[in-house]
Design an enzyme around this catalytic site. Sequence first.
Site, PDB file in Angstrom:
ATOM      1  N   ALA A 107      47.100  19.600  31.231  1.00 26.06           N
ATOM      2  CA  ALA A 107      47.901  20.161  32.324  1.00 26.06           C
ATOM      3  C   ALA A 107      47.920  21.691  32.251  1.00 26.06           C
ATOM      4  O   ALA A 107      47.883  22.238  31.158  1.00 26.06           O
ATOM      5  CB  ALA A 107      49.329  19.638  32.250  1.00 26.06           C
ATOM      6  N   GLY A 109      45.590  21.539  34.689  1.00 22.05           N
ATOM      7  CA  GLY A 109      44.377  20.928  35.235  1.00 22.05           C
ATOM      8  C   GLY A 109      43.234  21.891  35.517  1.00 22.05           C
ATOM      9  O   GLY A 109      42.224  21.502  36.102  1.00 22.05           O
ATOM     10  N   LYS A 111      40.988  23.395  33.500  1.00 21.22           N
ATOM     11  CA  LYS A 111      39.700  23.064  32.870  1.00 21.22           C
ATOM     12  C   LYS A 111      39.268  21.647  33.231  1.00 21.22           C
ATOM     13  O   LYS A 111      38.084  21.344  33.249  1.00 21.22           O
ATOM     14  CB  LYS A 111      39.773  23.301  31.364  1.00 21.22           C
ATOM     15  CG  LYS A 111      39.997  24.779  31.056  1.00 21.22           C
ATOM     16  CD  LYS A 111      39.974  25.098  29.596  1.00 21.22           C
ATOM     17  CE  LYS A 111      40.398  26.532  29.337  1.00 21.22           C
ATOM     18  NZ  LYS A 111      41.840  26.780  29.575  1.00 21.22           N
ATOM     19  N   GLU A 129      47.719  14.490  29.385  1.00 20.28           N
ATOM     20  CA  GLU A 129      48.733  15.497  29.077  1.00 20.28           C
ATOM     21  C   GLU A 129      49.974  14.776  28.575  1.00 20.28           C
ATOM     22  O   GLU A 129      50.543  13.956  29.300  1.00 20.28           O
ATOM     23  CB  GLU A 129      49.041  16.310  30.355  1.00 20.28           C
ATOM     24  CG  GLU A 129      50.302  17.137  30.297  1.00 20.28           C
ATOM     25  CD  GLU A 129      50.316  18.160  29.159  1.00 20.28           C
ATOM     26  OE1 GLU A 129      49.321  18.874  28.971  1.00 20.28           O
ATOM     27  OE2 GLU A 129      51.341  18.217  28.451  1.00 20.28           O
ATOM     28  N   ASP A 173      41.894  21.940  24.689  1.00 23.45           N
ATOM     29  CA  ASP A 173      42.379  23.263  25.103  1.00 23.45           C
ATOM     30  C   ASP A 173      43.812  23.316  24.565  1.00 23.45           C
ATOM     31  O   ASP A 173      44.762  23.018  25.274  1.00 23.45           O
ATOM     32  CB  ASP A 173      42.333  23.362  26.630  1.00 23.45           C
ATOM     33  CG  ASP A 173      42.703  24.738  27.121  1.00 23.45           C
ATOM     34  OD1 ASP A 173      42.456  25.718  26.407  1.00 23.45           O
ATOM     35  OD2 ASP A 173      43.264  24.844  28.243  1.00 23.45           O
ATOM     36  N   CYS A 226      44.395  30.155  24.028  1.00 25.02           N
ATOM     37  CA  CYS A 226      44.572  31.463  24.649  1.00 25.02           C
ATOM     38  C   CYS A 226      45.306  32.354  23.647  1.00 25.02           C
ATOM     39  O   CYS A 226      46.328  32.958  23.956  1.00 25.02           O
ATOM     40  CB  CYS A 226      45.278  31.367  25.998  1.00 25.02           C
ATOM     41  SG  CYS A 226      46.735  30.362  25.985  1.00 25.02           S
TER      42      CYS A 226
HETATM   43  N1  SAM Z   1      43.848  22.755  29.783  1.00 23.31           N
HETATM   44  C1  SAM Z   1      44.926  23.215  30.632  1.00 23.31           C
HETATM   45  C2  SAM Z   1      44.341  23.931  31.832  1.00 23.31           C
HETATM   46  O1  SAM Z   1      43.213  24.459  31.743  1.00 23.31           O
HETATM   47  O2  SAM Z   1      44.994  23.953  32.884  1.00 23.31           O
HETATM   48  C3  SAM Z   1      45.911  24.073  29.847  1.00 23.31           C
HETATM   49  C4  SAM Z   1      46.415  23.378  28.600  1.00 23.31           C
HETATM   50  S1  SAM Z   1      47.667  24.215  27.756  1.00 23.31           S
HETATM   51  C5  SAM Z   1      46.827  25.503  27.007  1.00 23.31           C
HETATM   52  C6  SAM Z   1      47.975  23.141  26.432  1.00 23.31           C
HETATM   53  C7  SAM Z   1      48.619  21.804  26.816  1.00 23.31           C
HETATM   54  O3  SAM Z   1      48.722  20.989  25.635  1.00 23.31           O
HETATM   55  C8  SAM Z   1      50.027  21.920  27.372  1.00 23.31           C
HETATM   56  O4  SAM Z   1      50.073  21.363  28.659  1.00 23.31           O
HETATM   57  C9  SAM Z   1      50.885  21.126  26.400  1.00 23.31           C
HETATM   58  O5  SAM Z   1      51.933  20.421  26.997  1.00 23.31           O
HETATM   59  C10 SAM Z   1      49.876  20.180  25.770  1.00 23.31           C
HETATM   60  N2  SAM Z   1      50.258  19.680  24.431  1.00 23.31           N
HETATM   61  C11 SAM Z   1      51.327  20.029  23.665  1.00 23.31           C
HETATM   62  N3  SAM Z   1      51.338  19.324  22.536  1.00 23.31           N
HETATM   63  C12 SAM Z   1      50.265  18.503  22.562  1.00 23.31           C
HETATM   64  C13 SAM Z   1      49.737  17.512  21.671  1.00 23.31           C
HETATM   65  N4  SAM Z   1      50.315  17.253  20.502  1.00 23.31           N
HETATM   66  N5  SAM Z   1      48.624  16.869  22.039  1.00 23.31           N
HETATM   67  C14 SAM Z   1      48.004  17.137  23.218  1.00 23.31           C
HETATM   68  N6  SAM Z   1      48.467  18.059  24.091  1.00 23.31           N
HETATM   69  C15 SAM Z   1      49.567  18.738  23.756  1.00 23.31           C
END
Ligand code: SAM
Length: 459
Positions: A107, A109, A111, A129, A173, A226
């Site tokens: 999320a 979304g 990538k 997510e 990501d 990031c």
């Molecule tokens: N890939 C997304 C995009 O390009 O729009 C951005 C992702 S953001 C950097 C990282 C995401 O990892 C967040 O939405 C967060 O809620 C989720 N997250 C947090 N803990 C997590 C876990 N243990 N396993 C997988 N995802 C996790």
Amino acid sequence: MMLPDGFRESFASDFGQRAYEALERALTEVPSPVSVRLNLSKLPPHSSGQIPWCPEGVLLDERPLFGADPLWHAGAYYVQEPASMVVARYLDHVDFAPSVALDLCAAPGGKTTLLRSHLPETCLLVTNEPDRKRAKVLEENVLRWGADETIVTSAYPEALRAAGLEADLILVDAPCSGEGMFRKEPDAITGWSLELVDHCARTQREILAEAWEMLTEGGLLIYSTCTYNRAENEAQLSFLRDNYGAEVIPLPELLDYGVQESEEEPGVYRFFPHTTGSEGLTCFGVRKPGPPVAPQMPGRKIAGRSGGVPDELSSLPVEYLLCNPDGSVWRLLSPIGQSVAALLEGSEGVRVLSSGLHLGDIKGRDFIPGAPWVLSSRVSSLLPYPRRAMTAEEAFALIGRQTLTGSGERGYRVATYADVPIALVKELGSRANNLYPKSLSLHDTRLVLSDMPHIFDLT
Ligand code: SAM
């Protein structure tokens, strides 16, 4: 811009005092770039303002009110920061045809929509997510882009692994300490601390360990954050290499664009605002040793189809058609997608938000077409209804769910703007019912027609 206590020392010790000063200058003096990535299944390529590492990325001179643009609503483009588009480069290096891709932390979304555009059409994408609210936003963005051959889930990685999910391409990501977002999101400054860096590094390692188990031999794992620090980047690559024999994928062409490669761990690339003009991002790609092996998951049969296929679906491949046991809801998903959906639907800790493309519903004796079919990147053209081209004013009324003037005819029409399908309308003679889904409609009721941007001059 006041950067957090401790960040200066930490950054300067990793990359040098001069790099720190250049970063601080860029964050203070240069505004964040505004860029979008086009959905080339809906819009033609754009000739100028391209981002060198992603051909469908376009830099804009200013930030328009994207939310007032019917083309944004229709998934014709995604607003995305340039560095994030680097995932496209890794996908160019996949020398086998992946059959199941998994975006583990997806999320909102950005990538995932990029993956969907660059993966082969036949490759199933499971996009996940764990945070429920964010998963809903992911589902909406997937729907706008075109939910073809995609399953949206909300689960922690261990639940997906326990369900038996396998993939030959995985994107992590990862949640991170956000050092690369200081300019764009001021909350990233107040939230940063050395403790947060430690905490994120531990979480990332847990996610990577689960991801590695789900990755098939010869499969590709793309990792990005990031943030800049080594604990969340180089240390994760050495973890994968030292424990599992991960093989690094070099992308030397990135160096032509100001991207910097780690000396300590070659194959780790950094986008710094002062060298690439983007926000900050660090990434690497690795391959699991061995010749590529397609994912082998326990086959489960999805609930069968009862009765005949509605006439409206006759142009779609019959083995991709899926309906619920009472025959009232119809979707489009490949046989492999159907068995993966069945596997996930019954698994503890996994919520399946959507699987495949919702084509429509049977109500009484009628087939009621679904909005996702209109927004599909691949099969929108197979909708069995004529098109109605909208003016800018009508397209704006459409996304605001206002009633439309009828064309004098009767029946369903696919409403398009600049040739991009947006929604169905039902013509009733002098007026037309607007069937644009409430969940996707204009959220900000203060927006008016004059706010509508005309970014690409397509009409
Ligand atoms: N890939 C997304 C995009 O390009 O729009 C951005 C992702 S953001 C950097 C990282 C995401 O990892 C967040 O939405 C967060 O809620 C989720 N997250 C947090 N803990 C997590 C876990 N243990 N396993 C997988 N995802 C996790």
